[in-house]
Every structure is written in C-alpha cells, then in structure tokens.
Write an enzyme that holds these catalytic residues in place. Sequence first.
Site, PDB file in Angstrom:
ATOM      1  N   PRO A  97     -16.017 -34.978  32.885  1.00 15.63           N
ATOM      2  CA  PRO A  97     -17.374 -35.256  32.412  1.00 15.63           C
ATOM      3  C   PRO A  97     -17.725 -34.280  31.284  1.00 15.63           C
ATOM      4  O   PRO A  97     -17.474 -33.084  31.418  1.00 15.63           O
ATOM      5  CB  PRO A  97     -18.245 -35.025  33.647  1.00 15.63           C
ATOM      6  CG  PRO A  97     -17.423 -34.216  34.578  1.00 15.63           C
ATOM      7  CD  PRO A  97     -15.983 -34.472  34.254  1.00 15.63           C
ATOM      8  N   SER A 105     -14.364 -29.943  25.993  1.00 21.39           N
ATOM      9  CA  SER A 105     -14.163 -29.813  24.540  1.00 21.39           C
ATOM     10  C   SER A 105     -12.807 -29.175  24.247  1.00 21.39           C
ATOM     11  O   SER A 105     -12.077 -29.626  23.357  1.00 21.39           O
ATOM     12  CB  SER A 105     -15.294 -29.017  23.883  1.00 21.39           C
ATOM     13  OG  SER A 105     -15.335 -27.703  24.394  1.00 21.39           O
ATOM     14  N   ASP A 148     -11.732 -20.904  27.669  1.00 21.97           N
ATOM     15  CA  ASP A 148     -11.492 -22.330  27.955  1.00 21.97           C
ATOM     16  C   ASP A 148     -10.139 -22.766  27.397  1.00 21.97           C
ATOM     17  O   ASP A 148      -9.313 -23.343  28.103  1.00 21.97           O
ATOM     18  CB  ASP A 148     -12.584 -23.209  27.320  1.00 21.97           C
ATOM     19  CG  ASP A 148     -13.878 -23.177  28.108  1.00 21.97           C
ATOM     20  OD1 ASP A 148     -14.071 -22.219  28.877  1.00 21.97           O
ATOM     21  OD2 ASP A 148     -14.693 -24.101  27.951  1.00 21.97           O
TER      22      ASP A 148
HETATM   23  O1  PMV Z   1     -19.526 -24.037  29.527  1.00 25.67           O
HETATM   24  P1  PMV Z   1     -18.112 -23.678  29.350  1.00 25.67           P
HETATM   25  O2  PMV Z   1     -17.220 -24.157  30.420  1.00 25.67           O
HETATM   26  O3  PMV Z   1     -17.566 -23.972  28.004  1.00 25.67           O
HETATM   27  O4  PMV Z   1     -17.985 -22.090  29.570  1.00 25.67           O
HETATM   28  C1  PMV Z   1     -18.614 -21.179  28.733  1.00 25.67           C
HETATM   29  C2  PMV Z   1     -18.259 -19.811  29.173  1.00 25.67           C
HETATM   30  C3  PMV Z   1     -19.119 -18.723  28.521  1.00 25.67           C
HETATM   31  O5  PMV Z   1     -18.654 -17.486  29.054  1.00 25.67           O
HETATM   32  C4  PMV Z   1     -20.573 -18.908  28.882  1.00 25.67           C
HETATM   33  C5  PMV Z   1     -18.996 -18.708  27.013  1.00 25.67           C
HETATM   34  C6  PMV Z   1     -17.622 -18.282  26.521  1.00 25.67           C
HETATM   35  O6  PMV Z   1     -17.357 -18.513  25.336  1.00 25.67           O
HETATM   36  O7  PMV Z   1     -16.844 -17.674  27.275  1.00 25.67           O
END
Ligand code: PMV
Length: 315
Positions: A97, A105, A148
Amino acid sequence: MENRKAIKTAIGKIILMGEHAVVYGEPSIAIPFPEVRIKTTIYQSRGPVILDCCYYKGLLLKGPKIVSGLIEVIRKVTESFNERLENFNIHIDSTIPPERGMGSSAAVAISTIRALYEYFNRPLTEDQLLKWANVSEKIVHGNPSGIDAAVVGGEKTLYYKKGMPFVPFKFNLDAYLVVGDTGRKGQTRAAVEGVRQFIESKPNEGMELIKELGNLTRLARKSIEDKDAEKLGQAMFKAHIILDKLGVSDGKLNFLVSKALDCGALGAKLTGGGRGGCMIALVEDIKGANYISNCLLKYGAQNTWISKLGDGLVE
Ligand code: PMV
C-alpha cells in the site's frame, strides 16, 4: 521483431525501531517485509515510453509529481546506458500500500532499476542499486536517511546508522510481528519537517527525545540478541510514546497501538514516518498474532499482515 522483456521485483520493509531518530544520526533497525512486493515489467514497444502504475498511465515524461522520483531515476539510468527513452514501456504492479511506511517508494524504484538493468543487459552492483534508489528517494522524501533503500535493496535486517556501513545481524528472536494499516496515508515528509521544527523550537527537549529513541533502539538490539521478546516489546512501546511526543503519531495510530496492547501484544508502536500509515505489534506466537490481527481489524485497521520474525530473508 524480437520481443524483449524484463521482469524484476522488490519487497517491502518495516522499520522496527529508530524512525526519525535515524535522521539525526541515531541507530535504527529495519527488517525486510516480503509479505508485500512490487513487480516491474519492461517490454519492447514502439515510440516514447509509457508508464503504467497505480498512480498514472501515460507518457513517462508527462507523469504527475507523485511519480517524479521514479521518472527521474528511469531517465538517469537510461541515460547512463547511452540508451534513448523510447521503444519500451514500463508496467508496475504492487501489493505494497503506498505511503504507509512499508517502503513502497523505495521498492518501486528498486524493482524498476533492476528491470532496466536486466532489459538493457547491464550488470548491476548493490552500490549502484542503492545510489540510483536514493536519487528517487531524495525527490520523494526530501532528505532521506537511506534506510528504506538499504533494506529493500539488501533484503536483510539492518542495524543502520546514517553514513555508516550497514550492519546486517541475525534476527533469531522467536516472535511474530503484526502490521496494522490505519488506512490513512502517512506523511513522512511533513512528519520529518515537524520533528525538525520541534527540535528548532525546543532544542534541549527535542534532542533529549531523539537520544532516548537511540537508546531504545540499542536496547531493542540487545533484547533481540538475548532473545528477550518481552524487553523488545517494552522498548517498542516506549519508543511509540516518544514518537507521539515528537508529534509524529495521530489518534488512529495511538488507538490501534493501545488496542494491540489491550489484546495482549508484548509491545506496539507506529512504524515509518507516521501521521497515518501503519503500526506494528510484537506477539509471542502465531495464535496470538492471529488474535491481535483480528483485534486490530475489529477496531478499524484497514488491513493487517503477519510476519514471522527471524524467518526468510534475514541473515
Ligand atoms: O515512512 P517511511 O517508511 O519512508 O520511513 C521514514 C523513516 C524516517 O526515519 C522518518 C525518515 C528517514 O528518512 O529515515
């Protein structure tokens, strides 16, 4: 005419601990989440490239802002091959999702980069994959920590510190993770900016909270190494409380976290950027995981997934 085709996939990810603090140099732990996936198919065609994904179907170079990170990476990778943006089309299928903190992404970028390298018959190293994925992540997230792309690309549990080499580690804790989707899109970019503003307006309190999150991630790592699921669960919930103080939770995340705890989870917290998106709950066994999953659905989660920790793709 020869019919060239390349199909590649990428899995999702879940941040177990350390989101937001990772932006400020604290460690985080993220796990591959093969329960959800992206599949990119590139096939030969005639004329300019058509992109077909859940957000948009049409000429690649006319795509809307929401796919601008993907467009940029496709453009740059193709250019690096000295190939032209024509005579192939890109089709993307997803069970991740979007905008829920499950790495959609990064996974879209990674499956597409893999498919482009395969289609144009070029060898792809892990470093190149991450470099290209972060071209897209920068456009999508602003100033991403890189976690990520690192987990989605490497498909291993990582103890990750910005700017440091990735440390894969054995996740040999016998427990289950239940992921609950609030059904609302997360707002990673806005949440990261909110934390920045919090720290700017209250530097002492803000950095204290970030440091506490870092300590909880270190504690979580030790709990995993000691196979102590209860301690890990406690660290997770403490992290949730701090993330809430930093302003990145919301009513529905808090509600589902508290319901998971009421129903017997060892710990629960939001995961990823927050302000919508998903929460996670740690559960001892599969019976408990099914129970928590049903409990979350009963209290309004749009969807749930169950994953056995320490299984599958981790080292
Ligand atoms: O929302 P997501 O799964 O892309 O996670 C972001 C994680 C953060 O620590 C909030 C931002 C980052 O760039 O690490």
